[in-house]
Design a protein around this motif. Structure first.
Motif, mmCIF file in Angstrom:
data_model
loop_
_atom_site.group_PDB
_atom_site.id
_atom_site.type_symbol
_atom_site.label_atom_id
_atom_site.label_comp_id
_atom_site.label_asym_id
_atom_site.label_seq_id
_atom_site.Cartn_x
_atom_site.Cartn_y
_atom_site.Cartn_z
ATOM 1 N N MET A 1 0.818 -1.196 0.000
ATOM 2 C CA MET A 1 0.000 0.000 0.000
ATOM 3 C C MET A 1 0.862 1.261 0.000
ATOM 4 O O MET A 1 0.622 2.209 -0.762
ATOM 5 N N ALA A 2 1.879 1.283 0.862
ATOM 6 C CA ALA A 2 2.747 2.456 0.971
ATOM 7 C C ALA A 2 3.478 2.716 -0.339
ATOM 8 O O ALA A 2 3.582 3.870 -0.782
ATOM 9 N N THR A 3 3.966 1.662 -0.971
ATOM 10 C CA THR A 3 4.662 1.818 -2.246
ATOM 11 C C THR A 3 3.722 2.367 -3.315
ATOM 12 O O THR A 3 4.107 3.233 -4.115
ATOM 13 N N GLY A 4 2.491 1.898 -3.305
ATOM 14 C CA GLY A 4 1.507 2.385 -4.268
ATOM 15 C C GLY A 4 1.195 3.857 -4.078
ATOM 16 O O GLY A 4 1.126 4.624 -5.048
ATOM 17 N N ILE A 5 1.011 4.271 -2.818
ATOM 18 C CA ILE A 5 0.711 5.684 -2.550
ATOM 19 C C ILE A 5 1.903 6.555 -2.918
ATOM 20 O O ILE A 5 1.744 7.638 -3.502
ATOM 21 N N ALA A 6 3.114 6.103 -2.567
ATOM 22 C CA ALA A 6 4.322 6.876 -2.881
ATOM 23 C C ALA A 6 4.418 7.131 -4.378
ATOM 24 O O ALA A 6 4.794 8.231 -4.814
ATOM 25 N N LYS B 1 2.923 15.810 0.726
ATOM 26 C CA LYS B 1 2.393 14.727 -0.107
ATOM 27 C C LYS B 1 2.000 13.526 0.746
ATOM 28 O O LYS B 1 1.024 12.832 0.455
ATOM 29 N N ILE B 2 2.766 13.267 1.812
ATOM 30 C CA ILE B 2 2.438 12.165 2.718
ATOM 31 C C ILE B 2 1.145 12.475 3.472
ATOM 32 O O ILE B 2 0.263 11.623 3.612
ATOM 33 N N VAL C 1 5.326 24.607 -1.089
ATOM 34 C CA VAL C 1 5.452 23.542 -2.086
ATOM 35 C C VAL C 1 5.865 24.167 -3.415
ATOM 36 O O VAL C 1 5.361 25.230 -3.792
ATOM 37 N N ASP C 2 6.782 23.531 -4.147
ATOM 38 C CA ASP C 2 7.267 24.097 -5.399
ATOM 39 C C ASP C 2 6.203 24.002 -6.495
ATOM 40 O O ASP C 2 5.194 23.309 -6.349
ATOM 41 N N VAL C 3 6.448 24.702 -7.604
ATOM 42 C CA VAL C 3 5.432 24.808 -8.650
ATOM 43 C C VAL C 3 5.099 23.443 -9.256
ATOM 44 O O VAL C 3 3.949 23.186 -9.626
ATOM 45 N N GLY C 4 6.091 22.567 -9.381
ATOM 46 C CA GLY C 4 5.820 21.240 -9.926
ATOM 47 C C GLY C 4 4.959 20.412 -9.001
ATOM 48 O O GLY C 4 3.962 19.810 -9.424
ATOM 49 N N ALA C 5 5.326 20.366 -7.713
ATOM 50 C CA ALA C 5 4.545 19.604 -6.732
ATOM 51 C C ALA C 5 3.157 20.214 -6.556
ATOM 52 O O ALA C 5 2.177 19.497 -6.334
#
Length: 517
Positions: free
Chosen positions: A385-390, A414-415, A437-441
């Motif tokens: 689950m954690a890998t999927g969310i990441a 994001k977390i 948060v930067d423009v991309g994020a």
């Protein structure tokens, strides 16, 4: 524009070949930077680029694994004590205040004035009042810092740095929680300090501030130096492309795609709410709709959402959540979560994430019951689950075993957002979702919000960023003095109208009663 900074002026501080690892992950790799005396120099890059790590190396908080730092051509050895002696002060992205101490005690900590061997509290209060006045804010020196709103805590953090009368002032996202007016006030002060010979190193994801304040910028990406830029002949799009590898136009176009205006049933109904800072306010939000909450600091935006969620006591009013033909009363935060509400709070570090825990542990928090069997956590299921969310939120680095406090502010955000995705929320409430948060994020988070609404999730967004409100919201309710001053559809909303509704009591604009939102 060049990747080499001119050596025409003396260097106030210089770093050469800086590398730093945490748990085997490179935060910085062979980064060199030269900051000229008496200038404002920006450090820019996407979240996770290594900006905050570099600042902490320059301020003596971190010892680099490789490379060295010099101040006025003298090696900076000896950690924070040496940095302080060299006249370096750091305003942290993460507030470093003691919530149970007063404003005056926080500002003077480490340099407390004494009289006849005793703490001189009168002098301490006078120092605090003078520094706050210099910043243009009225803060009671006797107030406990923990009882102040985040914005005022940020000013206390800056005043604390100015107390040392620094020769080199490093600021890491100092305006993330400030309004436009407060930001302009701070920028004016920084320009004055620059004119007085103070060297300023500045991190901000608000590019307007970078161009207004700074003459040069150093761009980092994934812990490496990309280039040094002369901002006098650099465009915003050129800077963004250097930071994230895409133009600002591409990012904005991608985030606005597939915007839907077809909404479902009313999911959230808040009627006549009275709570601390909230006075008879009503809100309705439909499935698939983004309701933006605008207004000035102290207008009651955060207080309203916390009252809706049951985090603050209500003295009057009701909140219901309706979906699948059933209506649920929300009387507490526990019942809100149980019935499908997700919440990303304004202060991610104290309420949004557990800093000392791993990424996967944080991502598991709302889903512990689903991840457990007979009281035991199912490790393989947790890792999957954690890998999927990441991957879904584009966490960088994607190592879910990493301790959260080692990640950038944007990745922490994001977390705080991503951990709710497996719960399939019916209502998602975000308070300042892209501060720091930067423009991309930021574009990525906006995409995630739009993906939620496409699935029928109702969303409330509180934001001090007017461009964000206008970009994300299908409807905007503007608060003033703890109630809704008016509402605007996406078609009629603009920055001037939002500000006018938030500041004038006799706004001529068509202004609707809160009960009809």
């Amino acid at each position: 524009m060049s990747s080499h900074i001119s050596a025409s002026a003396p260097a106030a501080i210089e770093a050469t070949g800086i590398s730093k690892q945490f748990s085997g992950v490179h935060a910085l790799q062979d980064v060199s930077i030269r900051i000229e005396s008496g200038t404002c120099h920006a450090i820019v890059g996407a979240n996770g680029a290594g900006k905050s790590t570099l600042m902490k190396v320059l301020a003596g908080l971190y010892t680099p694994d490789e490379g060295r730092v010099t101040v006025a051509d003298q090696p900076l050895d000896g950690g924070t004590a040496a940095a302080k002696a060299a006249g370096i002060a750091l305003v942290h992205q993460e507030l470093s205040l003691c919530p149970d101490l007063t404003v005056a005690e926080n500002i003077c900590v480490g340099t407390i004035p004494t009289k006849r061997g005793l703490v001189d509290r009168t002098a301490m209060r006078a120092i605090a009042a003078q520094l706050c006045a210099r910043l243009g804010v009225d803060i009671d020196p006797n107030a406990l810092v923990g009882q102040l709103p985040t914005t005022l805590q940020q000013f206390v953090e800056i005043a604390k740095a100015l107390r040392a009368d620094p020769r080199i002032l490093i600021l890491d996202e100092p305006t993330a929680s400030l309004t436009t007016e407060e930001t302009d006030r701070l920028l004016a002060l920084l320009k004055t300090l620059r004119e007085q010979g103070v060297t300023i190193v500045y991190i901000s994801h608000r590019l307007r501030e970078i161009f207004e304040l700074c003459s040069r910028a150093t761009v980092l990406r994934d812990g490496r130096l990309v280039e040094h830029l002369d901002l006098t002949d650099c465009t915003t799009d050129r800077l963004v492309e250097s930071m994230v590898g895409q133009t600002l136009l591409d990012l904005e176009h991608r985030e606005r795609e597939d915007k839907s205006t077809a909404f479902g049933e009313v999911v959230l109904s808040a009627e006549n709410l009275w709570a601390p800072g909230v006075f008879g306010t009503s809100l309705h939000v439909r499935a698939g709709e983004v309701l933006g909450l605008g207004g000035l600091m102290g207008s009651g935006r955060s207080e309203l959402v916390r009252a809706i969620l049951g985090l603050e006591p209500r003295t009057r009013g009701s909140v219901t959540l309706t979906y699948d033909g059933h209506t649920h009363k929300i009387r507490s935060y526990r019942s809100a979560v149980r019935h499908g509400v997700a919440f990303v709070p304004e202060d991610r570090r104290t309420e949004g994430v557990l800093l000392a825990r791993s990424v996967r542990e944080n991502l598991a928090l709302p889903s512990l019951r689903a991840l457990s069997r007979l009281g035991q956590l199912r490790t393989k299921k947790l890792h999957a689950m954690a890998t999927g969310i990441a991957g879904e939120v584009n966490l960088r680095p994607a190592n879910t075993a990493t301790t959260v406090q080692l990640l950038s502010g944007g990745n922490q955000q994001k977390i705080a957002f991503g951990r709710w995705l497996p719960t399939n929320p019916r209502l998602f409430v975000l308070d300042e979702p892209t501060a720091g948060v930067d423009v991309g994020a930021k574009a990525e988070i906006h995409e995630l919000v739009r993906a939620l609404t496409a699935q029928g999730t109702a969303v409330i967004v509180v934001s001090s960023d007017l461009e964000e409100l206008l970009s994300l919201s299908d409807r905007i309710a503007v608060l003033r003095d703890g109630t809704v001053a008016g509402e605007l559809s996406a078609a009629e909303a603009d920055q001037q109208t939002i500000v006018r509704l938030g500041t004038h009591h006799d706004t001529p604009h068509a202004h609707k009663e809160a009960a009809h939102v």
